[in-house]
Design a protein around this motif. Structure first.
Motif, short mmCIF file in Angstrom:
data_model
loop_
_atom_site.label_atom_id
_atom_site.label_comp_id
_atom_site.label_asym_id
_atom_site.label_seq_id
_atom_site.Cartn_x
_atom_site.Cartn_y
_atom_site.Cartn_z
N VAL A 1 1.37 -27.61 60.84
CA VAL A 1 1.77 -28.85 60.18
C VAL A 1 0.51 -29.69 59.99
N TYR B 1 3.24 -34.99 55.39
CA TYR B 1 2.72 -33.72 55.91
C TYR B 1 2.66 -32.66 54.82
N PRO C 1 -1.30 -33.11 58.79
CA PRO C 1 -1.14 -34.51 58.38
C PRO C 1 -1.76 -34.72 57.00
#
Length: 256
Positions: A219, A227, A221
């Motif tokens: 994941v 995301y 940022p």
């Protein structure tokens, strides 16, 4: 049923006034605001909306350009145009606009437009359709317990894929594709239909994507608290998470 609404208006005072008036209407839920056409298109691409209150003169893409873009979509929100000029009225109604409001307009005039929009939206999701959706959901839950495969098109036959072998589903040119480790296959579904039959480890993170949560690699940022999801397929596809789904992803993946 709350009517999911967005305001697109470049003038801050006018946007604030629309926002205030819309909040007086219990049936409408203001989800997004945009001050230019390009931002509006970005939000529309990532989210399912019922209604857009759309200024015609905007920085970037104009309101008419946005409306023409929406005409190409299979499922499109209704539009109430707002403008200080009347020369676009004929074109607006050719684009099936709910209404065309000339500035400055009164609270009563906006209220009438919203009621017209509400009537059209409710008619498009009539009682019969809602009941059929309930039946479909019950049947889909039963199918979930029984079926662990999905039919995809592979040449001149249907290939039965195990759900566990699918990394994500995506839309392209109004068609839905199932992505496996290296290869993608055409399906006969729409994403809404897939949501009803897929097991719980699949989640719709974007208007155009449903992912297999078990096949997430990372994941990442992204800007403004959003995301990108990197999948474990061969090309490690990175998929954006819609702003409206960020909180769900945080909870599902224990990120915060």
């Amino acid at each position: 049923m709350k009517i999911k609404t967005m305001i697109v208006e470049d003038e801050k005072p006018a946007r604030a006034e629309l926002k205030y008036l819309l909040k007086q209407e219990d049936d409408f839920e203001l989800l997004f605001e945009a001050a230019d056409g390009d931002k509006a298109l970005e939000i529309i691409a990532e989210n399912d909306l019922d209604l857009i209150i759309l200024d015609i003169q905007l920085p970037g893409k104009t309101g008419m350009e946005i409306a023409n873009h929406l005409q190409k979509q299979a499922e499109q929100p209704y539009i109430i145009f707002t403008t200080a000029f009347d020369e676009h009225a004929v074109e607006a109604f050719k684009l099936a606009a709910v209404d065309y409001l000339l500035k400055p307009f009164s609270e009563l005039r906006l209220k009438k437009s919203l009621q017209k929009a509400k009537k059209r939206i409710l008619n498009s999701t009539s009682y019969e359709k809602q009941m059929q959706n309930v039946i479909n959901m019950i049947e889909a839950k039963d199918r979930k317990k029984q079926v662990k495969k999905i039919a995809v098109i592979d040449g001149d036959c249907f290939l039965m894929l195990n759900f566990q072998d699918i990394y994500f589903f995506s839309t392209k040119d109004k068609k839905v594709w199932a992505q496996c480790y290296k290869k993608s296959y055409l399906t006969q579904f729409q994403l809404k239909g897939l949501e009803e039959i897929l097991p719980d480890n699949f989640y719709r993170i974007h208007k155009s994507y449903i992912i297999n949560l078990q096949n997430i690699k990372a994941v990442i940022p992204w800007f403004k608290g959003k995301y990108q999801i990197r999948m474990e397929n061969y090309s490690e596809t990175e998929i954006p998470v819609s702003r409206s789904r960020v909180d769900d992803i945080n909870k599902l993946l224990n990120l915060k």
